[in-house]
Design a protein around this motif. Structure first.
Motif, PDB file in Angstrom:
ATOM      1  N   ILE A  13       0.864  -1.185   0.000  1.00 15.20           N
ATOM      2  CA  ILE A  13       0.000   0.000   0.000  1.00 15.20           C
ATOM      3  C   ILE A  13       0.896   1.228   0.000  1.00 15.20           C
ATOM      4  CG2 ILE A  13      -1.729   1.301   1.303  1.00 15.20           C
ATOM      5  CD1 ILE A  13      -2.675  -1.365   2.443  1.00 15.20           C
ATOM      6  N   GLY A  14       0.548   2.189  -0.845  1.00 12.77           N
ATOM      7  CA  GLY A  14       1.338   3.407  -0.955  1.00 12.77           C
ATOM      8  C   GLY A  14       0.679   4.579  -0.265  1.00 12.77           C
ATOM      9  N   GLY A  15       1.494   5.543   0.100  1.00  9.89           N
ATOM     10  CA  GLY A  15       1.021   6.802   0.663  1.00  9.89           C
ATOM     11  C   GLY A  15       1.844   7.939   0.104  1.00  9.89           C
ATOM     12  N   VAL A  16       1.205   9.069  -0.166  1.00 15.87           N
ATOM     13  CA  VAL A  16       1.908  10.194  -0.780  1.00 15.87           C
ATOM     14  C   VAL A  16       1.551  11.473  -0.033  1.00 15.87           C
ATOM     15  CG1 VAL A  16       2.377  11.478  -2.895  1.00 15.87           C
ATOM     16  CG2 VAL A  16       1.778   9.046  -3.026  1.00 15.87           C
ATOM     17  N   ASP A  17       2.581  12.198   0.378  1.00 22.28           N
ATOM     18  CA  ASP A  17       2.435  13.539   0.944  1.00 22.28           C
ATOM     19  C   ASP A  17       2.766  14.522  -0.170  1.00 22.28           C
ATOM     20  OD1 ASP A  17       2.165  15.659   2.736  1.00 22.28           O
ATOM     21  OD2 ASP A  17       4.288  15.593   3.276  1.00 22.28           O
ATOM     22  N   THR A  18       1.784  15.301  -0.611  1.00 21.62           N
ATOM     23  CA  THR A  18       1.941  16.133  -1.800  1.00 21.62           C
ATOM     24  C   THR A  18       2.334  17.564  -1.442  1.00 21.62           C
ATOM     25  OG1 THR A  18      -0.427  16.684  -1.799  1.00 21.62           O
ATOM     26  CG2 THR A  18       0.262  14.752  -3.053  1.00 21.62           C
ATOM     27  N   HIS A  19       3.109  18.182  -2.331  1.00 15.01           N
ATOM     28  CA  HIS A  19       3.535  19.573  -2.189  1.00 15.01           C
ATOM     29  C   HIS A  19       3.521  20.217  -3.572  1.00 15.01           C
ATOM     30  CE1 HIS A  19       4.810  18.893   1.983  1.00 15.01           C
ATOM     31  NE2 HIS A  19       5.287  17.736   1.555  1.00 15.01           N
ATOM     32  N   GLY A  20       3.840  21.503  -3.593  1.00 14.68           N
ATOM     33  CA  GLY A  20       3.799  22.223  -4.854  1.00 14.68           C
ATOM     34  C   GLY A  20       4.864  21.785  -5.841  1.00 14.68           C
ATOM     35  N   GLN A  21       6.093  21.522  -5.371  1.00 18.85           N
ATOM     36  CA  GLN A  21       7.200  21.190  -6.256  1.00 18.85           C
ATOM     37  C   GLN A  21       7.594  19.719  -6.199  1.00 18.85           C
ATOM     38  OE1 GLN A  21       8.309  23.456  -8.381  1.00 18.85           O
ATOM     39  NE2 GLN A  21       6.911  24.967  -7.484  1.00 18.85           N
ATOM     40  N   THR A  22       7.330  19.045  -5.088  1.00 24.48           N
ATOM     41  CA  THR A  22       7.718  17.645  -4.942  1.00 24.48           C
ATOM     42  C   THR A  22       6.606  16.870  -4.252  1.00 24.48           C
ATOM     43  OG1 THR A  22       8.774  18.032  -2.795  1.00 24.48           O
ATOM     44  CG2 THR A  22      10.172  18.213  -4.772  1.00 24.48           C
ATOM     45  N   HIS A  23       6.621  15.550  -4.449  1.00 22.09           N
ATOM     46  CA  HIS A  23       5.743  14.631  -3.743  1.00 22.09           C
ATOM     47  C   HIS A  23       6.609  13.597  -3.039  1.00 22.09           C
ATOM     48  CE1 HIS A  23       2.545  16.601  -5.670  1.00 22.09           C
ATOM     49  NE2 HIS A  23       2.423  15.843  -6.749  1.00 22.09           N
ATOM     50  N   HIS A  24       6.283  13.294  -1.784  1.00 25.65           N
ATOM     51  CA  HIS A  24       7.034  12.298  -1.027  1.00 25.65           C
ATOM     52  C   HIS A  24       6.171  11.048  -0.895  1.00 25.65           C
ATOM     53  CE1 HIS A  24      10.684  11.773   1.547  1.00 25.65           C
ATOM     54  NE2 HIS A  24       9.996  10.680   1.880  1.00 25.65           N
ATOM     55  N   ALA A  25       6.677   9.930  -1.402  1.00 25.02           N
ATOM     56  CA  ALA A  25       5.941   8.671  -1.402  1.00 25.02           C
ATOM     57  C   ALA A  25       6.540   7.705  -0.399  1.00 25.02           C
ATOM     58  CB  ALA A  25       5.948   8.045  -2.797  1.00 25.02           C
ATOM     59  N   ALA A  26       5.688   6.874   0.174  1.00 20.47           N
ATOM     60  CA  ALA A  26       6.116   5.820   1.087  1.00 20.47           C
ATOM     61  C   ALA A  26       5.304   4.572   0.783  1.00 20.47           C
ATOM     62  CB  ALA A  26       5.921   6.243   2.541  1.00 20.47           C
ATOM     63  N   VAL A  27       5.838   3.423   1.138  1.00 19.31           N
ATOM     64  CA  VAL A  27       5.158   2.162   0.857  1.00 19.31           C
ATOM     65  C   VAL A  27       5.280   1.254   2.072  1.00 19.31           C
ATOM     66  CG1 VAL A  27       7.220   1.184  -0.247  1.00 19.31           C
ATOM     67  CG2 VAL A  27       4.970   0.226  -0.762  1.00 19.31           C
ATOM     68  N   ILE A  28       4.166   0.554   2.403  1.00 18.32           N
ATOM     69  CA  ILE A  28       4.142  -0.402   3.499  1.00 18.32           C
ATOM     70  C   ILE A  28       3.549  -1.710   2.977  1.00 18.32           C
ATOM     71  CG2 ILE A  28       3.918   1.382   5.264  1.00 18.32           C
ATOM     72  CD1 ILE A  28       0.934   0.769   5.399  1.00 18.32           C
ATOM     73  N   ASP A  29       3.759  -2.780   3.730  1.00 15.36           N
ATOM     74  CA  ASP A  29       3.176  -4.054   3.319  1.00 15.36           C
ATOM     75  C   ASP A  29       1.821  -4.249   3.996  1.00 15.36           C
ATOM     76  OD1 ASP A  29       3.714  -4.734   5.929  1.00 15.36           O
ATOM     77  OD2 ASP A  29       5.344  -6.132   5.451  1.00 15.36           O
ATOM     78  N   GLY A  30       1.250  -5.438   3.840  1.00 16.04           N
ATOM     79  CA  GLY A  30      -0.099  -5.689   4.326  1.00 16.04           C
ATOM     80  C   GLY A  30      -0.257  -5.696   5.821  1.00 16.04           C
ATOM     81  N   VAL A  31       0.847  -5.724   6.582  1.00 20.48           N
ATOM     82  CA  VAL A  31       0.761  -5.685   8.038  1.00 20.48           C
ATOM     83  C   VAL A  31       1.326  -4.386   8.601  1.00 20.48           C
ATOM     84  CG1 VAL A  31       0.784  -8.177   8.287  1.00 20.48           C
ATOM     85  CG2 VAL A  31       2.950  -6.924   8.251  1.00 20.48           C
ATOM     86  N   GLY A  32       1.629  -3.422   7.730  1.00 16.10           N
ATOM     87  CA  GLY A  32       2.060  -2.106   8.172  1.00 16.10           C
ATOM     88  C   GLY A  32       3.537  -1.891   8.283  1.00 16.10           C
ATOM     89  N   ARG A  33       4.371  -2.850   7.863  1.00 18.03           N
ATOM     90  CA  ARG A  33       5.822  -2.656   7.944  1.00 18.03           C
ATOM     91  C   ARG A  33       6.302  -1.683   6.873  1.00 18.03           C
ATOM     92  NH1 ARG A  33       7.200  -9.023   8.285  1.00 18.03           N
ATOM     93  NH2 ARG A  33       5.804  -8.876   6.483  1.00 18.03           N
ATOM     94  N   ARG A  48       5.199   9.345 -13.278  1.00 16.44           N
ATOM     95  CA  ARG A  48       5.508   8.015 -13.827  1.00 16.44           C
ATOM     96  C   ARG A  48       6.548   7.297 -12.956  1.00 16.44           C
ATOM     97  NH1 ARG A  48       5.081  11.071 -18.682  1.00 16.44           N
ATOM     98  NH2 ARG A  48       7.332  11.428 -18.695  1.00 16.44           N
ATOM     99  N   ALA A  49       7.559   8.046 -12.516  1.00 15.24           N
ATOM    100  CA  ALA A  49       8.590   7.427 -11.682  1.00 15.24           C
ATOM    101  C   ALA A  49       8.028   6.990 -10.332  1.00 15.24           C
ATOM    102  CB  ALA A  49       9.752   8.410 -11.482  1.00 15.24           C
ATOM    103  N   LEU A  50       7.145   7.796  -9.772  1.00 10.53           N
ATOM    104  CA  LEU A  50       6.537   7.459  -8.480  1.00 10.53           C
ATOM    105  C   LEU A  50       5.709   6.182  -8.591  1.00 10.53           C
ATOM    106  CD1 LEU A  50       4.895   9.934  -6.005  1.00 10.53           C
ATOM    107  CD2 LEU A  50       3.670   7.872  -6.663  1.00 10.53           C
ATOM    108  N   ALA A  51       4.890   6.082  -9.636  1.00 12.45           N
ATOM    109  CA  ALA A  51       4.060   4.887  -9.805  1.00 12.45           C
ATOM    110  C   ALA A  51       4.919   3.649 -10.031  1.00 12.45           C
ATOM    111  CB  ALA A  51       3.092   5.093 -10.966  1.00 12.45           C
ATOM    112  N   ALA A  52       5.988   3.788 -10.823  1.00 11.98           N
ATOM    113  CA  ALA A  52       6.865   2.640 -11.073  1.00 11.98           C
ATOM    114  C   ALA A  52       7.599   2.222  -9.801  1.00 11.98           C
ATOM    115  CB  ALA A  52       7.870   2.989 -12.172  1.00 11.98           C
ATOM    116  N   TRP A  53       8.021   3.196  -8.995  1.00  4.51           N
ATOM    117  CA  TRP A  53       8.731   2.869  -7.758  1.00  4.51           C
ATOM    118  C   TRP A  53       7.813   2.145  -6.776  1.00  4.51           C
ATOM    119  CZ3 TRP A  53       8.120   4.679  -2.667  1.00  4.51           C
ATOM    120  CH2 TRP A  53       9.163   4.341  -1.786  1.00  4.51           C
TER     121      TRP A  53
END
Length: 362
Positions: A13-33, A48-53
Motif C-alpha cells: 500500500i502506498g502513501g503520498v504527501d503532496t507539495h507544490g514542487q515535490t511529492h514524497h511517497a512511502a510504501v508499506i506491506d499488508g501488516v504495516g511494515r 511516472r517514476a513514483l508509480a513505477a517505484w
C-alpha cells in the motif's frame, strides 16, 4: 515453517504527501511494515517514476494521497488513468503530529497506514469532465462578485466621506444610478484638490464595477449553458437555479457514484443530524462539518421553497404547530432536499464525457 513473501507476490500500500514542487511517497506491506520512502518531482515524469517505484515493491493495492483537490490533483488523475486505486487522505491531526513529529516521510507513511486501517476510504473527485469545467468558471465568477461588492462598498464610503456637494448629489440614489453617474464624472487635472481626486477615484471604481458586471454576466451565461447540458433534471427541481446547481455539481464531482448513499451525500453537505443527547434530553444539534458551500446552496433552495412551494409551506406550518423553531424546520428541509438531489446525481454519469486517455501533462 515460515513462508517467505517475495516482492513480486506481496501486497503493498502506498502513501503520498503532496507539495507544490515535490511529492514524497512511502510504501508499506499488508501488516504495516515500512518498506521505503522517496521524493519525486511534481511533474508528469515524476508521476511516472513514483508509480513505477511503488509498483516495484509488490502488488500495489491502493494509494493514499493527501490533497487530491490541490497539490495532489495531477498525481491522482495520472494514477487513476493507469488503472491504480486512489483514496483521499486527510492530513494528520495536531495531536498525532505532537506525538509522532512532522516530516514528509512521516506524513507519507501516515497516509499509507490510514488506507491500511480503513480510516481513509474516500474516493477523490475525478476532475476531468464538464463538472470540473463548471468549477473553474465558478471560481472566476466568485472572485468577480467579491471584487464588485468590494468596489460598491468603496464607492459608497468615498461618497460618505467626500465633499458635501458630491455627498448630497449621490447618497440618496440607488446603487445602479450611482455607478452610472460616477462612471460619467469628468474630474479636472488638479489631483491635489480633494474634490477632483475623489471624482477621479469614483470614476475609476465605477468603471471597474461596470467591467466586473459584464464579466459576471458572461460567466453566468457560460455556467447556465454547461449546467443545462450536464444536469437538466437537477435544474428542473423547485428552487434550483444555475448557480445553486453549479455548486452542488462541484461538490459531487464528475464521478457522483463515489457517493455511496444519500446519507453520505447528506454528510458531504453538512445536513446529517448530529446526536447531542444526554440523560433524559434527546435532541440533535447543528451540523457544522461538511462542504459549507454545498450547505449554503441547500439553504438557498429551502428559503426559496418556503416562499413558493406549497409542499414546503405546508410542512413548515405543520412542524411549527408541533413546536419546532424556524431554524430547526430549515435544517429538516435541507435534509429532505439533499435526499431529493442525491437521486438525481447518478444520472449525470450518462451525460458526462468518458475519461480521456492518459496524458503526459497533468
Amino acid at each position: 515453517m515460515t513462508s517467505m513473501t517475495t516482492p513480486t507476490t506481496r501486497v503493498v500500500i502506498g502513501g503520498v504527501d503532496t507539495h507544490g514542487q515535490t511529492h514524497h511517497a512511502a510504501v508499506i506491506d499488508g501488516v504495516g511494515r515500512q518498506l521505503g520512502d522517496r521524493e519525486f518531482p511534481a511533474n508528469p515524469a515524476g508521476y511516472r517514476a513514483l508509480a513505477a517505484w511503488l509498483s516495484g515493491h509488490g502488488t500495489l493495492q491502493t494509494i493514499g494521497v493527501e490533497g487530491t483537490g490541490t497539490y495532489g490533483a495531477g498525481l491522482a488523475r495520472y494514477l487513476r488513468t493507469i488503472g491504480l486505486t486512489v483514496n483521499e487522505v486527510d492530513r494528520p491531526d495536531r495531536k498525532s503530529r505532537r506525538t509522532h513529529g512532522k516530516s514528509d516521510a512521516l506524513d507519507a507513511y501516515a497516509a499509507a497506514r490510514a488506507v491500511l486501517s480503513g480510516s481513509a476510504t474516500g474516493i477523490p473527485k475525478r476532475r476531468d469532465g464538464r463538472v470540473e469545467a463548471i468549477r473553474a468558471l465558478r471560481v472566476a465568477r466568485s472572485s468577480a462578485v467579491k471584487a464588485r461588492s468590494q468596489g460598491t462598498n468603496q464607492i459608497k464610503a468615498l461618497i460618505i466621506s467626500g465633499p458635501p456637494e458630491l455627498r448630497e448629489q449621490l447618497r440618496h440614489l440607488p446603487t445602479a444610478k450611482i455607478i452610472n453617474i460616477c462612471a460619467r464624472l469628468r474630474p479636472g487635472q488638479q489631483l491635489g484638490d480633494p474634490t477632483q481626486a475623489t471624482k477621479t477615484a469614483l470614476r475609476r471604481l465605477a468603471r471597474r464595477h461596470q467591467q466586473l458586471s459584464e464579466e459576471i454576466s458572461d460567466a453566468d451565461q457560460d455556467i447556465t449553458h454547461l449546467v443545462g447540458e450536464v444536469a437538466p433534471d437537477l435544474l428542473a427541481l423547485p428552487g434550483v437555479g444555475p448557480e445553486v446547481a453549479g455548486q452542488l455539481l462541484t461538490s459531487a464531482g464528475d464521478n457522483p457514484d463515489r457517493i455511496t448513499s444519500e446519507a453520505a451525500f447528506a454528510h458531504l453537505c453538512g445536513v446529517a443530524p448530529v446526536p447531542a443527547s444526554s440523560g433524559r434530553v434527546h435532541r440533535n444539534r447543528l451540523n457544522r462539518s461538511g462542504d459549507r458551500q454545498a450547505n449554503n446552496a441547500l439553504y438557498i433552495i429551502v428559503i426559496g421553497r418556503l416562499r413558493y412551494d406549497p409542499r414546503s409551506r405546508a410542512y413548515a406550518q405543520r412542524r411549527t404547530q408541533e413546536g419546532l423553531s424556524k431554524p430547526e424546520i430549515i435544517r429538516c428541509l435541507k435534509r429532505y432536499v439533499a435526499r431529493e438531489i442525491y437521486h438525481v446525481l447518478p444520472q449525470l454519469q450518462l451525460q458526462n464525457p468518458q475519461p480521456s486517455q492518459p496524458l503526459d501533462n497533468p
